[in-house]
Design an enzyme around this catalytic site. Structure first.
Site, PDB file in Angstrom:
ATOM      1  N   SER A   1      51.977  65.029   6.431  1.00  0.00           N
ATOM      2  CA  SER A   1      52.810  66.216   6.159  1.00  0.00           C
ATOM      3  C   SER A   1      52.045  67.304   5.424  1.00  0.00           C
ATOM      4  CB  SER A   1      54.012  65.804   5.311  1.00  0.00           C
ATOM      5  OG  SER A   1      54.724  64.798   5.980  1.00  0.00           O
TER       6      SER A   1
ATOM      7  N   ASP B   1      63.138  61.288  11.688  1.00  0.00           N
ATOM      8  CA  ASP B   1      62.680  61.881  10.441  1.00  0.00           C
ATOM      9  C   ASP B   1      62.364  60.736   9.476  1.00  0.00           C
ATOM     10  OD1 ASP B   1      62.943  64.806   9.040  1.00  0.00           O
ATOM     11  OD2 ASP B   1      63.141  63.154   7.599  1.00  0.00           O
TER      12      ASP B   1
ATOM     13  N   HIS C   1      67.989  66.151   6.926  1.00  0.00           N
ATOM     14  CA  HIS C   1      68.091  66.971   5.725  1.00  0.00           C
ATOM     15  C   HIS C   1      69.202  68.003   5.801  1.00  0.00           C
ATOM     16  CE1 HIS C   1      64.235  65.358   4.312  1.00  0.00           C
ATOM     17  NE2 HIS C   1      63.872  65.428   5.590  1.00  0.00           N
TER      18      HIS C   1
ATOM     19  N   CYS D   1      60.708  68.241   6.036  1.00  0.00           N
ATOM     20  CA  CYS D   1      61.559  67.815   7.150  1.00  0.00           C
ATOM     21  C   CYS D   1      60.734  67.674   8.421  1.00  0.00           C
ATOM     22  CB  CYS D   1      62.658  68.864   7.366  1.00  0.00           C
ATOM     23  SG  CYS D   1      63.568  68.610   8.886  1.00  0.00           S
TER      24      CYS D   1
END
Lengths: 856, 379
Positions: free
Chosen positions: A363, A402, A408, A421
């Protein structure tokens, strides 16, 4: 009468031979005369022979001593003198605060000269055996050393070089030296030779950065050019890894020569230095040992890597790869057992993760995507995106999940970054398409070399269509392939080479084919931090010739550095320039937006790295992004439970961060192998590192009067990193000539009053006489500076600005010594006296304008 | 008895009274002068060659003094006495030579010495004097030019010791001993056609030796290394003569200076104290020094030949002539060997090389010369 007696006494035979006694006297006398004549005749002949022989002899001597004189004189000189190389002392390696990272320590080697040990050729082998047995009783000599010695010995014997000494044991301990010295009478032809070897005082800590030197052996020699071979005659060690290898040319120095007068056994009678060796230059790295230590301690027992870069200059402040190894082991030959231990260790201590470890960035890549989304205008405008926890591509069966079950909820881009996210970025990457993704991320250096001055960095993989095609290359057709088979094979290859949308989706969260090195991540973060002013990370800060006190700096112009050993590939430089240009097209508000979203990751509610907040102490803001990268693929339907996963399959924890968010001074990338969640495992490490760095900077910026700590003083002479932006540097005229001008480190200045006088610190100088002072920016200097560098507005931002002294402050906070050094050079002579007088008068005034850090 | 001084006076160099005094002790002044000059120079050279070892030099001084004593003792004896004792000396020498194979001391694979390893002497050294004396004794009564009978006897007398020495093995000395006998035969008037025939025979035999390797292996090797003179082949034996050549050659015309020879002082010169001492002379004193030394040797030769030609009987004449000539032959062979023009045969430079037997033998032969010179009045 006498004759008669003689004849009768001795020549009785002759008398008997004669006819009568009366005649005998006469005949004998006649014979005597004849014999005398005959004898004389023969003597003359003999003299002729002797004359011939003497003539031959004289001709021979003449030929030797007159005709061939020069030839024999040369040979005699060759016998008498040997030109021996004098190896140079290797340069030292320091960190940016002059902490010694690699030094030289004395070492003792045991050597044998066979001809001296055993003078008679015939009995030498026996005699040597005896001697070696005695030696073996005195000190321990292991198998490997014996083998090496015997090899060298038999080689020398073959070439009749008995007078050459052969090393038999390296690294004698002091007690061994003492034993050998005491028993010297028993050991003819044995010498103890003192030399220097490399020593790394921090052992494990910086092993992957500094690398190590190794004893020169044949495999290394074979790789050298002829010039190198000449220069390395007599050199025992050569750098083979890390900085030691990269800057071998700086560190090694130039070989000298000495002429040894020797006798037939090779014993040196006298020696004369013909050409002194030039010791290697010392290197100052950009690494800050304190930061390095903080990062290492924070990583603890975990394997991982931490890279910290100054985003303004590209200086690498910390480069941690854990675990490390002890480079001292390699210096004098590591045993195969020890080496095997290092190699088989599962934590892979020999693996320089920071440079060569390629990991999925996870991420941490999301802020870059966010910037891409803004750049390509792929955001949803004011509309919110709904995250339901799953993502599907129309027509495909696979469902992407996710990391958070249930998703989210609704969010915009900033919130998507903050909460990390996945669904948002699946969607984004699908829209952005792989071509634009690879094009955009290339700008930040993913899949590209960072240009760091270390040997062989790895590039990682930035996925693209081209990459997949390259990855699955078609093999040539084999003759036994039928047409059908060939067609089928071609179709298969084509299918494999094809880029699928599904590939793009996992790339969208920094997984799948996507890998990068921690250094690349840090470099990209630095680029993010300085708003696209791409800098080239480097470890070399300065070079100091041996015996000199002057440092020659690499900065400010890394790209046109006067240090010729620092090389940048021209192609790479062109590419960097292209990237800078494109990055320059990104709108400032887009940068602001993404920076803010990264700040939110730490500081806003719902951010994934909120545990860093206390470390900021409200002085500054972090701007970061966590990442948690899977190590294995999860098969469909598998239940994923954190607790059940074995240690080596746990997620890699990642974190990228820069700080302060509004005025970045450091960019950090952290990876903790199998560390688990990025926010929990990796972020605190980066946080501690940045906290330490900020403390150091704060301490530096404090006036010298309040700060008596020695090491901050040492760092004082570096330019304030905040003012060293590319833009700033380009404004300064004639930068190149400035780099060549040596600058003197502060501690040396302090000890040397002459230099102290000559090159004065305009901003902060510690007075020799007074404890309480002082900022000594004289009005003189301010006036000069404001004339030439008034355009500089970057200085002094974190300083309170009393309006009345704005002008003086501007100049002072500017790049301290650097900007003024040239000017000072010009009218140094004129100003010297004036300054001296002014200084004393102004002291009281100056105290009032002491800088104080801006509270946040 | 009347002395006629005028006859010798022309030759003498010292003051007449001094000469008279010395002559009374049977000493030939010019010869003694030349010999002392060479001996003193030799001591200086030896001091340098032994790396300035006072001990070595002192040892040599003792030996020289001993040699001078022997010389004087021999000079005291008249040629008549010498001639009378010649067969006894010769047979005694042969006896000692015959003992060598049984009681000899072995050094470096050759039995050449008698005595203990520390105190030893070579019987072949006695032969160097005894053989010419014996041949001279044989021919003293012969009618000259030489008859076949005497030639034959002479060859036998030469042959026996030569063979004994050769079988020690010591090729170098045996050749020199034989040579001394042959020189004597030549001086005695050996016919030219015999000489020429022998020379041809010698040439053929040398060729045969080289072709069929008739000599012991180590001798063959020595000879071969000399003959091959391959500059690339720097190994072992050749290394010696190469280094010696370098030493002489690097001396140049005026030399490197006393004690400054790098080849000899640093041990590159093999056997610098003994056989190769002339290389040191060449290195430290150059061509000039070598020629001066050679000149001194030649002066000794001339003095010896003068003594020989003025001798009054055949025995003295032949003996004196032979001893003088064989002396210069030693000198020439050594110098040629050291400067690389002859194979290394192991022969010291007379009166200069370190070593007792050599200097004593040479001084003894000068003693004979002096005896012959100073006892002429008796004839």
């Amino acid at each position: 009468m006498a004759v008669d007696i003689y004849i009768s006494a001795f020549d009785k035979t002759k008398i008997q031979d004669t006819v009568s006694g009366a005649m005998s006297k006469y005949v004998n006398l006649q014979d005597q005369e004849y014999e005398e004549r005959l004898f004389l005749h023969r003597v003359i002949w003999m003299l002729v022979f002797v004359a011939i022989v003497i003539a031959v002899l004289i001709r021979g001597l003449y030929k030797l001593q007159v005709v061939e004189y020069s030839e024999h004189a040369t040979k005699s000189k060759k016998n008498q003198y040997v030109i021996e190389p004098v190896p140079p002392t290797r340069g030292l390696i320091y960190d940016r605060n002059q902490n010694l990272l690699a030094g030289n320590v004395p070492t003792h080697t045991l050597e044998i000269t066979p001809e001296q040990a055993c003078q008679t050729r015939k009995t030498r082998s026996n005699c040597m055996k005896k001697l070696l047995r005695v030696l073996d009783g005195l000190i321990t000599i292991n198998e490997k050393d014996w083998r090496k010695f015997h090899k060298a010995y038999s080689k020398n014997r073959r070439y009749a070089k008995g007078f050459q000494s052969i090393p038999i044991r390296y690294n004698l301990t002091t007690s061994e030296v003492a034993v050998l010295a005491a028993q010297r009478y028993r050991l003819p032809g044995i010498h103890i030779k003192a030399s220097q070897k490399r020593y790394y005082p921090y052992a494990n800590s910086l092993s992957h950065v500094i690398g190590y030197v190794r004893r020169v052996d044949q495999t290394i020699i074979d790789r050298w050019t002829p010039e190198q071979k000449i220069n390395y005659k007599g050199t025992a060690f050569v750098g083979v890894k890390g900085i030691e290898k990269q800057y071998e040319n700086i560190l090694h120095g130039v070989k000298g020569n000495q002429r040894n007068e020797r006798n037939v056994f090779g014993r040196v009678i006298s020696s004369k230095l013909i050409k002194p060796s030039v010791p290697g230059k010392s290197i100052y790295l950009t690494i800050d040992k304190r930061l390095q230590e903080v990062a290492e301690n924070a990583l603890g027992a975990k394997a991982g890597a931490v890279v910290a870069i100054d985003p303004n200059s590209g200086e690498v402040l910390a480069l941690v790869s854990k675990p490390g190894y002890d480079p001292n082991q390699f210096v004098s030959g590591i045993s195969s057992q020890q080496f095997q231990q290092l190699q088989l260790n599962k934590a892979r201590p020999l693996y320089p993760r920071a440079l060569k470890g390629t990991f999925a960035p996870g991420s941490t890549i999301k802020p870059f995507y966010a910037l891409g989304a803004l750049y390509y205008d792929l955001t949803h405008g004011k509309k919110m995106f709904s995250c339901g926890g799953t993502f599907r591509i129309p027509g495909a069966r696979h469902t992407w999940h996710d990391w958070k079950r249930g998703g989210h909820g609704t969010l915009n881009l900033a919130k998507a970054v903050r909460r990390s996210c996945d669904i948002y970025f699946y969607d984004l990457s699908a829209k952005m398409k792989i071509d634009r993704i690879s094009e955009f991320l290339t700008l930040f250096g993913f899949g590209q070399p960072t240009g760091i001055d270390m040997p062989r960095e790895r590039l990682g993989v930035l996925p693209s269509r081209a990459y997949k095609i390259k990855q699955h290359k078609r093999k040539p057709r084999t003759p036994n392939m039928s047409n059908l088979q060939w067609r089928q094979y071609k179709a298969l290859v084509r299918q494999r080479q094809k880029w699928y949308l599904g590939d793009t989706i996992s790339v969208g969260i920094g997984q799948g084919l996507f890998t990068s090195t921690p250094l690349q991540l840090a470099s990209a973060t630095a680029t993010m931090a300085n708003r696209g002013k791409l800098v080239i990370p480097h470890l070399l800060r300065a070079v100091r010739p041996s015996g000199s006190k002057d440092l020659y700096y690499l900065t400010p112009e890394v790209e046109n550095s006067a240090i010729k050993e620092y090389k940048i590939d021209k192609k790479f430089l062109a590419e960097v320039k292209r990237r800078r240009k494109v990055l320059g097209l990104i709108k400032p508000e887009h940068w602001d937006y993404v920076h803010q979203s990264m700040v939110d990751v730490v500081h806003a509610p719902g951010g994934t790295a909120r545990r860093l907040i206390p470390l900021a102490k409200k002085e500054f803001e972090f701007a970061g992004k966590t990442g948690t990268a899977q190590v294995v693929k999860i098969k469909k339907g598998d239940h994923w439970s954190k607790k059940k996963v074995p240690e080596h399959l746990k997620d890699n924890a990642l974190f990228v961060v820069f700080a302060p968010a509004d005025k970045p001074k450091i960019a950090v990338a952290v990876i903790v192998i199998n560390g688990g969640h990025g926010g929990a495992a990796a972020a605190p490490i980066a946080g501690k590192l940045i906290r330490t760095y900020m403390d150091i900077l704060n301490q530096q910026n404090k006036p010298a009067g309040e700060n008596n700590s020695n090491d901050t003083l040492l760092t004082k002479d570096t330019p304030d990193p905040s003012t060293l932006t590319v833009k700033n540097l380009l404004k300064r005229p004639v930068v190149n000539s400035k780099v060549l001008k040596p600058r003197v480190p502060n501690n040396l200045r302090k000890s040397n009053p002459r230099i102290n006088k000559k090159i004065k610190q305009p901003a902060i100088t510690r007075s020799n006489t007074s404890n309480t002072t002082a900022v000594t920016s004289t009005t003189n200097n301010v006036n000069i500076d404001s004339g030439t560098t008034s355009s500089n507005t970057h200085g002094g931002t974190n300083v309170k600005k009393p309006v009345a002294r704005k002008k003086a402050q501007k100049a002072r906070a500017m790049t301290r010594a650097r900007a003024r050094a040239r000017l000072r050079e010009i009218d140094l002579e004129k100003k010297m006296q004036k300054q001296k007088q002014n200084q004393k008068q102004k002291k009281n005034d100056e105290i009032r304008i002491i800088e104080t850090p801006k509270p946040r | 008895m009347s002395y006629s001084y005028q006859k010798y006076g022309a030759l003498s160099q010292g003051s007449p009274s001094m000469r008279r005094a010395l002559t009374r002790f049977n000493i030939d002044v010019p010869l003694l002068f030349l010999v002392s000059l060479v001996l003193i120079l030799g001591l200086f050279i030896l001091y340098s060659a032994s790396s300035q070892s006072v001990e070595t030099t002192f040892k040599q001084i003792i030996r020289i003094l001993f040699g001078l004593l022997i010389m004087w003792l021999i000079a005291l004896a008249s040629p008549i006495t010498l001639k009378r004792w010649t067969p006894v000396i010769f047979l005694f020498g042969l006896f000692l030579l015959a003992l060598v194979p049984f009681f000899g001391v072995e050094v470096n694979g050759a039995k050449r010495w008698l005595g203990t390893p520390s105190v030893r002497f070579q019987p072949s050294e006695i032969m160097k004097l005894a053989l010419p004396m014996m041949v001279a004794w044989l021919l003293a009564g012969a009618r000259l030019p030489l008859q076949f009978k005497h030639l034959f006897m002479g060859l036998i007398v030469i042959g026996i010791p030569t063979y004994l020495i050769y079988s020690e093995p010591d090729l170098g000395t045996s050749l020199l001993v034989a040579l001394s006998g042959l020189i004597l035969l030549f001086l005695a008037g050996l016919r030219w056609w015999i000489i020429i025939l022998t020379a041809i025979a010698m040439a053929i035999s040398v060729w045969a030796i080289l072709e069929y390797r008739l000599l012991p292996e180590y001798q063959m090797k020595r000879i071969e290394t000399f003959l091959s003179s391959d500059s690339k082949d720097l190994k072992n034996a050749l290394w010696q003569s190469r280094q010696s050549e370098i030493a002489i050659g690097s001396g140049g015309v005026y030399g490197k200076g006393y004690l400054q020879g790098t080849q000899s002082q640093h041990g590159f010169l093999p056997e610098a104290e003994t056989d190769f001492i002339f290389a040191l002379v060449g290195e430290e004193f150059g061509l000039a020094g070598a020629l001066i030394l050679l000149m001194l040797y030649l002066l000794i030769l001339f003095r010896g030949l003068l003594i020989a030609t003025s001798a009054k009987d055949t025995y003295s004449r032949l003996l004196a002539g032979t001893l003088s000539v064989i002396f210069i032959v030693y000198v020439c062979i050594n110098m040629l060997m050291v400067s690389g023009m002859l194979p290394v045969v192991g022969l010291p430079l007379p009166m200069i090389s370190f070593g007792g037997t050599s200097v004593v033998t040479i001084l003894a032969s000068f003693g004979i010369l002096m005896s012959i010179q100073t006892h002429k009045k008796l004839i």
